[in-house]
Write a protein that holds these residues in place. Structure first.
Motif, PDB file in Angstrom:
ATOM      1  N   UNK A 127      -9.376 -29.139  62.384  1.00 14.87           N
ATOM      2  CA  UNK A 127      -9.116 -28.838  60.976  1.00 14.87           C
ATOM      3  C   UNK A 127     -10.086 -27.749  60.527  1.00 14.87           C
ATOM      4  N   UNK A 128      -9.602 -26.528  60.510  1.00 14.22           N
ATOM      5  CA  UNK A 128     -10.450 -25.404  60.161  1.00 14.22           C
ATOM      6  C   UNK A 128     -10.976 -25.446  58.740  1.00 14.22           C
ATOM      7  N   UNK A 129     -10.308 -26.172  57.857  1.00 11.52           N
ATOM      8  CA  UNK A 129     -10.750 -26.253  56.466  1.00 11.52           C
ATOM      9  C   UNK A 129     -11.932 -27.203  56.279  1.00 11.52           C
ATOM     10  N   UNK A 130     -12.187 -28.058  57.268  1.00 15.05           N
ATOM     11  CA  UNK A 130     -13.243 -29.063  57.144  1.00 15.05           C
ATOM     12  C   UNK A 130     -14.363 -28.906  58.169  1.00 15.05           C
ATOM     13  N   UNK A 131     -14.131 -28.146  59.208  1.00 15.20           N
ATOM     14  CA  UNK A 131     -15.056 -28.151  60.342  1.00 15.20           C
ATOM     15  C   UNK A 131     -16.454 -27.671  59.973  1.00 15.20           C
ATOM     16  N   UNK A 132     -16.559 -26.674  59.090  1.00 17.49           N
ATOM     17  CA  UNK A 132     -17.888 -26.145  58.773  1.00 17.49           C
ATOM     18  C   UNK A 132     -18.742 -27.146  58.008  1.00 17.49           C
ATOM     19  N   UNK A 133     -18.109 -28.008  57.253  1.00 16.05           N
ATOM     20  CA  UNK A 133     -18.840 -29.039  56.527  1.00 16.05           C
ATOM     21  C   UNK A 133     -19.636 -29.920  57.482  1.00 16.05           C
ATOM     22  N   UNK A 134     -19.054 -30.252  58.619  1.00 11.02           N
ATOM     23  CA  UNK A 134     -19.725 -31.101  59.600  1.00 11.02           C
ATOM     24  C   UNK A 134     -20.668 -30.299  60.494  1.00 11.02           C
ATOM     25  N   UNK A 135     -20.218 -29.141  60.941  1.00 10.29           N
ATOM     26  CA  UNK A 135     -21.090 -28.329  61.798  1.00 10.29           C
ATOM     27  C   UNK A 135     -22.377 -27.946  61.081  1.00 10.29           C
ATOM     28  N   UNK A 136     -22.304 -27.725  59.781  1.00  8.24           N
ATOM     29  CA  UNK A 136     -23.499 -27.319  59.025  1.00  8.24           C
ATOM     30  C   UNK A 136     -24.596 -28.373  59.111  1.00  8.24           C
ATOM     31  N   UNK A 137     -24.215 -29.648  59.130  1.00  9.89           N
ATOM     32  CA  UNK A 137     -25.212 -30.721  59.227  1.00  9.89           C
ATOM     33  C   UNK A 137     -25.882 -30.686  60.592  1.00  9.89           C
ATOM     34  N   UNK A 138     -25.104 -30.506  61.636  1.00 10.62           N
ATOM     35  CA  UNK A 138     -25.665 -30.417  62.984  1.00 10.62           C
ATOM     36  C   UNK A 138     -26.583 -29.211  63.110  1.00 10.62           C
ATOM     37  N   UNK A 139     -26.123 -28.065  62.658  1.00  9.61           N
ATOM     38  CA  UNK A 139     -26.892 -26.834  62.817  1.00  9.61           C
ATOM     39  C   UNK A 139     -28.203 -26.912  62.036  1.00  9.61           C
ATOM     40  N   UNK A 140     -28.152 -27.367  60.802  1.00  8.08           N
ATOM     41  CA  UNK A 140     -29.355 -27.428  59.969  1.00  8.08           C
ATOM     42  C   UNK A 140     -30.427 -28.309  60.593  1.00  8.08           C
ATOM     43  N   UNK A 141     -30.031 -29.422  61.174  1.00  5.53           N
ATOM     44  CA  UNK A 141     -31.014 -30.377  61.666  1.00  5.53           C
ATOM     45  C   UNK A 141     -31.442 -30.150  63.107  1.00  5.53           C
ATOM     46  N   UNK A 142     -30.648 -29.416  63.859  1.00  5.46           N
ATOM     47  CA  UNK A 142     -31.045 -29.057  65.219  1.00  5.46           C
ATOM     48  C   UNK A 142     -31.840 -27.750  65.264  1.00  5.46           C
ATOM     49  N   UNK A 143     -31.622 -26.880  64.293  1.00  3.02           N
ATOM     50  CA  UNK A 143     -32.170 -25.519  64.353  1.00  3.02           C
ATOM     51  C   UNK A 143     -33.672 -25.446  64.620  1.00  3.02           C
ATOM     52  N   UNK A 200     -17.353 -28.576  75.442  1.00  2.73           N
ATOM     53  CA  UNK A 200     -16.135 -29.379  75.591  1.00  2.73           C
ATOM     54  C   UNK A 200     -15.117 -28.994  74.515  1.00  2.73           C
ATOM     55  N   UNK A 201     -15.037 -27.715  74.214  1.00  2.64           N
ATOM     56  CA  UNK A 201     -14.102 -27.222  73.214  1.00  2.64           C
ATOM     57  C   UNK A 201     -12.757 -26.967  73.873  1.00  2.64           C
ATOM     58  N   UNK A 202     -11.697 -27.381  73.201  1.00  2.00           N
ATOM     59  CA  UNK A 202     -10.360 -27.338  73.803  1.00  2.00           C
ATOM     60  C   UNK A 202      -9.525 -26.151  73.368  1.00  2.00           C
ATOM     61  N   UNK A 203      -9.959 -25.457  72.332  1.00  2.00           N
ATOM     62  CA  UNK A 203      -9.196 -24.300  71.864  1.00  2.00           C
ATOM     63  C   UNK A 203     -10.138 -23.255  71.298  1.00  2.00           C
ATOM     64  N   UNK A 204      -9.665 -22.022  71.283  1.00  2.00           N
ATOM     65  CA  UNK A 204     -10.500 -20.893  70.892  1.00  2.00           C
ATOM     66  C   UNK A 204     -10.985 -21.043  69.463  1.00  2.00           C
ATOM     67  N   UNK A 205     -10.171 -21.606  68.577  1.00  2.00           N
ATOM     68  CA  UNK A 205     -10.574 -21.770  67.178  1.00  2.00           C
ATOM     69  C   UNK A 205     -11.820 -22.635  67.058  1.00  2.00           C
ATOM     70  N   UNK A 206     -11.992 -23.612  67.939  1.00  2.00           N
ATOM     71  CA  UNK A 206     -13.215 -24.420  67.931  1.00  2.00           C
ATOM     72  C   UNK A 206     -14.420 -23.555  68.289  1.00  2.00           C
ATOM     73  N   UNK A 207     -14.241 -22.666  69.246  1.00  2.00           N
ATOM     74  CA  UNK A 207     -15.326 -21.760  69.603  1.00  2.00           C
ATOM     75  C   UNK A 207     -15.688 -20.834  68.464  1.00  2.00           C
TER      76      UNK A 207
END
Length: 301
Positions: free
Chosen positions: A117-133, A143-150
């Motif tokens: 879901x491209x409309x929601x994915x950044x909401x979740x990725x932002x939490x991972x990125x902020x706390x791992x950075x 383990x990405x299955x499609x180019x849009x995930x990349x």
């Protein structure tokens, strides 16, 4: 052979081997909650085995595994912990420079490109990125299955200033093993994924969590496309040792058996073939443990 950097192996079965309890749906996230000291021990054992890159145990820290409510309430703390444990294990190694890769998983489920879901994915990725950075050297969308995930990973990390690697999982049904055009699990050709990577600024294009038999063809296609595009991008592989039909259940949703024939020596032979084909980042995924990594590191170096 080119200079090879060795990646670590699969986290979950090494956690179990060392005494951690893993249950669905949390799976490897449960170790962060209950036995974080074992997570660090797994990192340390992979480094001792010869890994030059270790990956944070953040793969299951998404609502798909821990639920939406826990992700919002506890996710930032657990994600930060996964980064701190990997960083501590890497920094204690004085003989070699160990990179920490921040795992950015498929947010809506492994092997399930239709759920993206491209409309929601950044909401979740932002939490991972902020706390791992604060803890990582490089981002690893895996383990990405499609180019849009990349591409979602590219967008999520672009302001961090850290390089990003993208790893796609491949169709590894019998037809793929028999030499058909290599494709992602979405059905998109590897050639198209490599063309995307060449234009996206990725530091590396990898293939993971698929049978080792399909990796060589993907490497050859990817290196050819990247060469044609003049892209100085590394190519890498970390295959799994799962047995049976891997699409019967989403990755980490069910516990697959591992192959009896894919011991450390057998996997090392695959690794040498991948290096000859042009891969410079080589490790293991589900079912590939510290013994496998030690053997392939010895063979490749």
């Amino acid at each position: 052979m080119k200079n090879i950097r060795v990646l670590d192996g699969g986290m979950s079965r090494e956690l179990i081997r060392l005494g951690a309890e893993l249950r669905q749906p949390e799976w490897s996230a449960l170790a962060l909650i209950e036995t974080p000291e074992i997570v660090r021990q797994v990192h340390e054992e992979f480094i001792e085995a010869g890994a030059d890159v270790i990956t944070t145990n953040s793969y299951a820290l998404v609502p798909f595994h821990i639920g939406e409510e826990r992700f919002r309430a506890e996710g930032p703390t657990l994600i930060d912990l996964s980064g701190r444990l990997a960083r501590a294990a890497a920094d204690v190694e004085s003989r070699r420079n160990i990179l920490v890769a921040g795992s950015l998983p498929p947010i809506f489920g492994s092997y399930e490109p239709e759920r993206f879901d491209g409309s929601r994915v950044q909401d979740y990725l932002a939490v991972l990125v902020e706390n791992l950075a604060p803890h990582v050297d490089v981002w690893l969308g895996e383990t990405l299955s499609l180019i849009a995930e990349g591409d979602a990973v590219r967008v999520a990390v672009e302001k961090t200033g850290k390089p990003f690697w993208i790893s796609f999982t491949l169709d590894d049904e019998v037809t793929a093993i028999n030499g058909d055009e290599p494709r992602l699990r979405s059905g998109e050709p590897v050639a198209r994924a490599a063309t995307w990577a060449a234009g996206a600024g990725a530091g590396a294009l990898l293939f993971n969590c698929s049978r080792p038999e399909v990796m060589g063809n993907a490497i050859e296609v990817a290196t050819s496309v990247l060469r044609e595009n003049g892209a100085a991008i590394e190519v890498g592989v970390y295959a799994n040792a799962l047995d049976g039909d891997q699409d019967d259940g989403a990755a980490n949703e069910t516990l697959h058996d591992t192959r009896d024939d894919l011991n450390a020596d057998a996997y090392s032979r695959f690794a040498c073939q991948w290096a000859e084909a042009g891969a410079t980042l080589i490790g293991g995924c589900c079912g590939i443990g510290a013994q496998h990594i030690h053997r392939l590191a010895t063979a490749l170096k």
